[in-house]
Design a protein around this motif. Structure first.
Motif, PDB file in Angstrom:
ATOM      1  N   ALA A 148      60.616   8.742  -2.659  1.00 19.74           N
ATOM      2  CA  ALA A 148      60.124   7.914  -1.556  1.00 19.74           C
ATOM      3  C   ALA A 148      60.594   6.468  -1.647  1.00 19.74           C
TER       4      ALA A 148
ATOM      5  N   ARG B 114      50.650   9.864  -5.234  1.00 16.95           N
ATOM      6  CA  ARG B 114      50.140   8.989  -4.177  1.00 16.95           C
ATOM      7  C   ARG B 114      49.624   7.675  -4.753  1.00 16.95           C
TER       8      ARG B 114
ATOM      9  N   ALA C 102      53.512   5.631  -0.725  1.00 18.60           N
ATOM     10  CA  ALA C 102      52.732   6.850  -0.949  1.00 18.60           C
ATOM     11  C   ALA C 102      52.848   7.841   0.190  1.00 18.60           C
ATOM     12  N   ALA C 103      53.079   7.366   1.397  1.00 18.57           N
ATOM     13  CA  ALA C 103      53.189   8.276   2.538  1.00 18.57           C
ATOM     14  C   ALA C 103      54.374   9.229   2.388  1.00 18.57           C
ATOM     15  N   GLY C 104      55.327   8.865   1.574  1.00 18.44           N
ATOM     16  CA  GLY C 104      56.505   9.708   1.368  1.00 18.44           C
ATOM     17  C   GLY C 104      56.398  10.627   0.179  1.00 18.44           C
ATOM     18  N   TRP C 105      55.165  10.912  -0.266  1.00 21.22           N
ATOM     19  CA  TRP C 105      54.982  11.721  -1.479  1.00 21.22           C
ATOM     20  C   TRP C 105      55.661  13.090  -1.380  1.00 21.22           C
TER      21      TRP C 105
END
Length: 554
Positions: free
Chosen positions: A144, A230, A237-240
């Motif tokens: 990410a 996350r 974190a949204a791209g975990w």
């Protein structure tokens, strides 16, 4: 459903003939068999390519092998083998094929199962896997934050863990640096905590391998890894999900966890977990050694498949190895098997074979549900040499119950430390010789007298220093532990296990014995985590639950 045979195998004339033969030869010593036949090694060792199987130190004679081959015929073994390789649903209790061999078929072959040629699907998934492997190893697939992956955490349990873990260790000399692979299987939080502590989250890829994506241990560890990522990725974190790959027999299920379809590799319900390292479950292996070498592994397995399918019975390595095991378990009463690899890379082989053998053949009823009147799978244990020599070999040599042993010996080493490898080889060959020959009380006493002991002292110590010998062992020689020969070795054991299951008349491809404990764990978990929940248990379980609920969580 296939019709059961008229008689259980232990009530056939072939079985009775072997039992009578065992009574007649039980007292014969391996020393005497070698003394009587200068060509015993040549006659009882067999080859598949450069892999050699030496059964000369098994307590076999020509008549023994003839009678064992009759038993294989009585068990209809050739037809069961052909059914398996053709994709028939020989896993009767689950109405499934057992077609792990299809995972190793070359692309130009065809195999129709339920009206569909499975070979193109296998190679499509291998191609998808190759694209992923190349992208990850080249750094084109990043996490990410844009960092290339330097760590892999492979989460699975049972066959989704044991096979890949063993293979990554076995083939470590072929791994390229820069990508550390960690395995997590135990639901004990220590396992996942220790793995994540060694990894930089921004540079970590997580592989979640589960046939159903419902296995409690695997999904608990996967959720913890997701939470860790996350928390550690901060603003990214949204791209975990960029850090996850799912492997499942149902490609839709990982989506519920949050893994997108393009990051899900597939295998099929005709692939048993303990036979799955050849499938997408082997992704950690391919990441470690590269896809061309993973294909070498498949080629080695396929070479053994072809040998098993086509070699004459009297030269067929998996068949003969399986028959030697039947002789030991059912006619000589040896119900254990020591797996003794003389290569540190095979340090996980015994653990792998514990599942492969004991989960496959640890059955008490035949394929048709009839109780068995004879022993089946042996208890498997082992350690690499020379570690085992300083642990349990004492029992192998002088314990009252003989323990058959498999010595697995690569002749070449990947490491330019010739003195080490010469010592290793010397120990492997010496231990097999010692198990066979032993040392008489008279020999022990004479050696001590020659070393200066008094006659009284030599006589007193001689019983402690004598070895009966006559302990059966098999030696498997490989030219080296490379992907191709490693594939041959694992396929050899797979087929040996199948041979024995066929002769015992059992289904080697289900594992219902692991289910009850899982079912009982659910209500107990409810009680441990709920204040007012009570289920009925025996007195010991109820008392232990009460003690566990009173534990400190600080």
């Amino acid at each position: 459903m296939m019709e059961p045979p008229a008689l259980p195998i232990d009530q056939t004339a072939a079985w009775r003939a072997l039992a009578s033969h065992a009574s007649a030869v039980r007292q014969r010593h391996l020393r005497d068999l070698f003394a009587a036949d200068a060509r015993r090694f040549e006659r009882f060792s067999f080859r598949c390519g450069e892999l050699l199987l030496d059964l000369s130190r098994q307590r076999l004679e020509d008549e023994t092998l003839r009678l064992l081959l009759d038993l294989a015929g009585e068990a209809d073994l050739p037809r069961w083998r052909d059914r398996m390789l053709a994709g028939e649903k020989i896993n009767l209790t689950e109405n499934r094929a057992a077609l792990h061999t299809a995972l190793r078929l070359p692309e130009n072959r065809s195999l129709v199962v339920d009206g569909e040629d499975v070979v193109p699907a296998v190679h499509r998934e291998l191609h998808r896997m190759a694209v992923m492997v190349d992208a990850i190893r080249s750094g084109n697939w990043t996490g990410a934050t844009g960092e290339r992956f330097r760590h892999v955490i492979a989460i699975g349990i049972g066959g989704s863990d044991l096979g890949p873990r063993m293979a990554v260790e076995a083939l470590a000399p072929y791994r390229e640096p820069g990508l550390d692979i960690h395995f997590v299987s135990n639901v004990d939080g220590a396992d996942i905590a220790r793995a994540t502590a060694q990894c930089d989250a921004a540079a970590t890829l997580v592989i979640v391998a589960s046939k159903t994506f419902t296995t409690q241990e695997t999904m608990t560890n996967a959720a913890t890894a997701r939470d860790w990522l996350r928390g550690a990725l901060g603003g990214a974190a949204a791209g975990w999900a960029r850090h996850f790959i799912g492997i499942s027999a149902n490609p839709q299920v990982p989506g519920g966890f949050g893994i997108p379809p393009e990051r899900v590799l597939v295998f099929w319900d005709w692939v048993g977990g303990r036979y799955s390292l050849w499938s997408a479950i082997g992704l950690p292996i391919a990441l470690g050694i590269g896809m061309p070498r993973f294909r070498d592994l498949l080629a080695g397995g396929h070479a053994m498949d072809e040998h098993f399918a086509t070699a004459p019975a009297a030269e067929n390595l998996p068949l003969l190895m399986g028959l030697a095991g039947i002789w030991n378990v059912n006619f000589l009463g040896h119900d254990t098997l020591a797996v003794l690899p003389y290569d540190q890379g095979l340090s996980r082989l015994a653990a792998y074979l514990q599942q492969a053998d004991m989960e496959s053949n640890g059955k008490g009823v035949d394929r048709w549900g009839r109780p068995l009147g004879y022993a089946t799978g042996p208890v498997v244990f082992g350690e690499p040499g020379t570690n085992g020599q300083h642990a349990f070999y004492q029992l192998l040599h002088q314990g009252p119950r003989p323990v058959p042993a498999d010595f697995i010996v690569p002749l070449g080493s990947h490491y330019k430390l010739d003195r080490h490898h010469d010592i290793l080889l010397a120990n492997a060959l010496a231990q097999a010789e010692a198990l066979m020959c032993g040392r008489s009380r008279e020999q022990a006493e004479a050696e001590m007298l020659a070393a200066g002991k008094s006659p009284a002292e030599a006589a007193a110590l001689a019983p402690h220093r004598a070895f009966g010998g006559n302990r059966p062992s098999t030696t498997i020689l490989l030219p080296r532990l490379d992907p191709f020969h490693f594939g041959m070795l694992i396929a050899l054991y797979e087929h040996r296990i199948f041979v024995q299951g066929c002769i015992w008349g059992i289904n080697s491809f289900d594992q219902w014995g692991v289910e009850l404990g899982k079912q009982l764990a659910g209500p107990i978990l409810e009680e441990l985590t709920g204040a007012d929940i009570r289920h009925h248990h025996d007195a010991a379980t109820a008392a232990l639950i009460a003690l566990a609920k009173g534990r400190s969580r600080s």
